[in-house]
Structure formats: C-alpha cells, structure tokens
Design a protein around this motif. Sequence first.
Motif: not given
Length: 399
Positions: A65-71, A76-80, A223-231, A245-249
């Motif tokens: 769960a600690g693996v967060v997908f980004t583009a 990923a660096i910006n998110l961190a 904290q999230p960088l992007l906010y939106g739907g998480t399913g 989910e906190r960091l992926e939308c």
Amino acid sequence: MTIYLDNAATTFPKPEAVYRAVDKTLRRLGVNPGRGSYQLVLEAGRLVYGVRQTIAEFFNLNDPAGVVFTANATEAINLALFGLLQPGDRVVTTTMEHNAVSRPLHALATRGVEVLKVPVDATGRVTLAAIQQTATAGGVKARMVALSHCSNVTGTIQPIEEIGNWCRRQGILLLVDAAQSAGLLPIDMKNMGIALLAAPGHKSLLGPPGTGLLCLAEGVLPQPLLYGGTGGNSLSPSMPEELPERLECGTLNAPALAGLQAGIEHIRELGLEQVRRHKSALLEQLIYGLQTLPGVRIHGPGQARRQGGVVSFTVAERDPAEIGYLLDEEHGICVRTGLHCAPDAHGSIGTLPVGTIRVSPGLFNSAADIDTLLDALARMVKFVPNLTICKQNNEFQEG
Ligand code: ALA
C-alpha cells in the motif's frame, strides 16, 4: 540503422514481454480498476495490486500500500516535497540535482521552506560529513534530505546508504530520486534508511512512459498533491486517510502498469547484477575509448564502477550540440547533449552554459554500438567543420 544511446532519458526498445503485457491488458482488461464491483474491474484491481507487490518486493518495502503510482518521477518528487515540507522546515539537497528536485525546492523556498544546497567534489560526489554539517547547522535539524542516487549528468553514485542510516538515526526523512538508479543499482529501502523513494517506470525499470512511483516507508504520510475521485467513500468531501488512495486519484494507467510489471520481471529474471555488469562493461569500453581521443574530456568519476548508466564528455573548442547533431545526422547515433535539465549539476562540474555530450547505453546495446560511436567521434575530432558556434544559445550555424 539507428543506434540508440539515450537510455538515461528513457529506455528503448523495451523487452518484448513489456509490449505484450500492455497490449494484452488494454485489449482484455481495459476497464477502470477500483471503479465498480463487477468481475472485470476486480480483476483489473488485482492486477494493479500485483504491480504494487512486485515493486514493494523489488525495493524491500513491507507494505505494498506504500507504493503510490504517479505519471513519472517528477510527479512523485513533487508529491513527496509539497506533501511533507511546511514553511519553516529545513530541507538539505545537493548542487547535483535535476530540475525535478531543484525546481520544486525553489518554489518551496518562496513559500518559506529553508532550502540548503550542499556542494559536491569535482566528480559530483557529496559526502555524509557535508550533509551532516548542513542538516544540523546552527543547532536546527533538517526535516528532510533530498538527493539523487545517481546523477543524470555524470552518473556519479552518491553514498545513499551512509546518508540514509544517519538520517534514520536523526529522525530526518530521506527522499531519494532514483530516476537513474532504479532497475540498475540495488535499492533496499530498509537497509539504506530511505523514507521516500521516487522513480520513473520508463527508464531502467523498463516500463512504458507515463509510469512513475513513490514508495513510502512505514509511517510516512504526505499530504495529497491532487484531490479527486478514488473509487470509494464518495460521500466524504476529503481524500481518504489510507494509502495508496490518499495520494492517488483519477483513473490509473493499468495497461502501462502491467507493462511496468513485465519490465521489472525481466530485470529479476536477468538479475540486477547481470544488468549492471552489461552496462558497466559498455561504459568501461566507452571511457577507455574516449580517453584515447584528442581534446576529449570526461566529466564525472570516469570509472564505470563508480557511476551508474551514463558517461558525459566534452570536446575542446566544440559545441556539444554540434557533436550530437553530427552523430545523429551522419551516423544515426542518438545521444543527449546540453544541460540535461540539470543546470546545477553542470555548474558544479564546470560545464555551463553549453553542457556536455551524454551517452547512456541500455540493455540492448552491444560492444559494436560503442565501437561505432567511438569511430564516429574519432573521425569528428580530427575534422574541424566550417561552423560558427554560438555558445550562448546552444545553437550552431553555417559559417
Ligand atoms: N531526466 C531525463 C534525462 O536525464 C529525461 O535525460
């Protein structure tokens, strides 16, 4: 024939299994994972979870769960950085960083984060002592140390394990930009004291473009960088607390993630040591050949075992852009020239403003490719073309 030697930008081609995995997933499982509860969606969700598991194992992280997908690694660096640093915090970095690290830090500095850059030696290497001194200067302890594992300009490998273990003892978060090392050098988040690991999927991990990841050690919760739907939990106005989910939308790129998994499996089958051995042998051959050419200067360690997948060099009185153009136009050889989005690194090694010629062999290059490059360069460095070099704007014109 094209000889591609720009694998530090992105690896190309990919193993056949990667193409097959993308195609198969897009055709047979092209639904939206985590959105709905019918069989196909559940299967796509399992596929994505399997990719998280593969990545967690690869970098020695307990919880997938600690693996967060980004583009990409930049996201990923910006998110961190934006997710963890507050005004008043101190972050320590180096003068070897890519803009993916230095630009977000510059933006954070304008918002009251104290950004301190530690200088490096002539080969681009930073020492633990210099990090320690800066991270604790004036009796203030840094919240984070953020640096690349391996320079995209010189290939210099930083002493991450030493820095990480010290950071862990001090309670300082270590963010590693593994853009040039993931899939090439061993990375063990636990043993190396890495709190946050950012990596692209499309470089040495051999996945498709549009894949990136941020691995978070236990207890690290940006904290999230992007906010939106998480399913799920759609009634809540806030992002979920739990990872990932906190960091992926928004919709995940499941076909590309399936390709990324196939890329990592390919590396595991070959063995990371074998991958490294192959690339190091090509770098050694290249370094040895470059050293015999008149006017050529290698920037960085100049020893394959002390660098990752790239060698940077310059040719006296010649613009790197011109050499790159001639290699491409006359020999079909693709290398990257200029500043490689890392002006600080070029400032540190003395190659501003025109930068260097960078060669980065990949898994599918051979000794014959390096020989062809060296032959082309040998002819070029003897021949002085009738060109006016405009060093300021990095362009050249017929003279
Ligand atoms: N950061 C990549 C490079 O160094 C794109 O070429």
